[in-house]
Design a protein around this motif. Sequence first.
Motif, short mmCIF file in Angstrom:
data_model
loop_
_atom_site.label_atom_id
_atom_site.label_comp_id
_atom_site.label_asym_id
_atom_site.label_seq_id
_atom_site.Cartn_x
_atom_site.Cartn_y
_atom_site.Cartn_z
N ASN A 105 -6.33 14.85 0.11
CA ASN A 105 -6.88 14.73 -2.00
C ASN A 105 -7.90 16.07 -1.93
O ASN A 105 -7.62 16.31 -3.40
N ARG B 283 1.05 4.02 -2.89
CA ARG B 283 0.97 4.86 -2.63
C ARG B 283 2.28 6.21 -3.67
O ARG B 283 1.79 7.23 -3.59
N PHE C 31 -5.55 10.88 -6.27
CA PHE C 31 -6.64 9.25 -5.43
C PHE C 31 -7.88 9.96 -5.84
O PHE C 31 -8.34 10.78 -5.30
N VAL D 220 2.20 10.85 0.46
CA VAL D 220 0.57 10.43 1.23
C VAL D 220 -0.59 11.61 -0.04
O VAL D 220 0.28 12.10 -1.02
N SER E 82 2.04 8.99 -5.88
CA SER E 82 2.07 10.18 -5.71
C SER E 82 3.77 10.96 -6.04
O SER E 82 3.90 12.15 -6.82
N LYS F 58 0.77 -0.78 -0.16
CA LYS F 58 0.32 -0.33 0.31
C LYS F 58 1.09 1.03 0.39
O LYS F 58 0.04 2.24 -1.20
N ARG F 59 1.91 1.44 0.70
CA ARG F 59 2.46 2.70 0.75
C ARG F 59 3.60 2.45 -0.08
O ARG F 59 3.78 3.71 -0.88
#
Lengths: 234, 213
Positions: free
Chosen positions: B164, A46, B12, A234, A50, A42-43
């Motif tokens: 976001n 992300r 996202f 994030v 990003s 998951k990290r």
Amino acid sequence: MDSGNGSEDGTPWGRGDGQGDDDDINRDWGHKDIPNDVEVLKRVWRNEKSAPEILAYESLLVERVQEQIANMEENILAAAESLDDMMLSIFEMDVNRLMFLLRAYLRVRLSKIDKFALHIMRTADLWDRLSPQEQEYASKFVDVLSKHMHDSVLGKLEKAYESMMKQAASSEENDMIVEPNLDTYVFCRSKTALGTFQLDDKGDETVDMMPNDLYILRYRPVRNLIETDRIELV
Amino acid sequence: MAGQGASEPALFTELEVEFMAEDESINIVPNVRMDTLNMICGDYGPFRPQIPVTVPLWLGIAMKKRSKCRIQPPDWMSVERLSEVLEMEREAPREFQPLPFHYVEIAKLLLDNAREDFENNYMVQSLLEDIKDVRWDKVEKGLKNLSGRTHAVKLKNISAMEVNRMRTFTVRALQSFFKHDNDDMMKQTPTDSDSQSTPSSSDRLPRRTLRPR
């Protein structure tokens, strides 16, 4: 990722290897203390999503995850008769969630390859970040793209304007290659205090990174911190 | 002018942010007996009737949908706590109160799927809406302070959905500030005669390639 498939060294990385069901050693590793592969992926997803540029392919992680998915699917199939409806659907959800993550990770990489294929192919450091399959995809993509560009437009122009890399033969640089903008900004955080971190060459701009607080920083100065896993996006 | 292309979608999707939130922990009270679940994401259970157990949110909701458990509302979602948070949010216009990183998504998932497990669900929902509004108002006010001198922005206690939502605009604004600051520097360097050509001498300057639009 520096830890291999850990069924030998007792880390939980190897979980889901089919022996985990009644293996008490595995159970001792609380899922809260050590990030399991789901959390790691998951990290990684992300970060990849990003970051403006393509990051190094996490081949060991992907291998482990694929193995766990395959094993879990096998287990589900084998146990389908004895499990009740709800347990079956919960196990399936568990696998599906991980498959979703894996696909999302691979997809976001493919979309970066589509966007920056020429740039990636011409930069050894970036090329090495691709998996063998991605390298094959990138080469084929560039072949198709250049054929298409040539057939539809470039081939019909005068020689000076024929190149896919340059606007005109007089261009000093390959100014038609799309590159990621490394001077974009990213949202990031660190789990540990990183101390004062310099953001420019002169030292006029510094930031004091405190654990768990979120920062918006320019990507270029912090890209090494992502590579070394000291901050996450994030 | 500055950006690349027209309006970009958020990095996202809302569903992706929700997906991430579904791994957060929640306490449930099962009404069935079920063995420990040894899953890839971790081991959960065993499940015994009336014995609270911690599970990931997605699992709790899956069980709830089959009426196999009751959700224990997290502490921060009580009317009392939320009223406190709202008051503090209003009193401190320059900071965000600590809430779970995924508070918006967790609250939405719980109120959509386990509404009856909240005593004052209507009140909870309206408090959350107010908190969201007050916080977003602060985000917008904070954005006004961005300038060419902004090289780092610290956001303490901001949540995932807020990040976001503000990302596209904020990143574009900062990119433009950075670009124009460096444009000024370029004008001062006398080497550049043709405005189209790319300065390749200095590493400090961003390389500028023409991008297809």
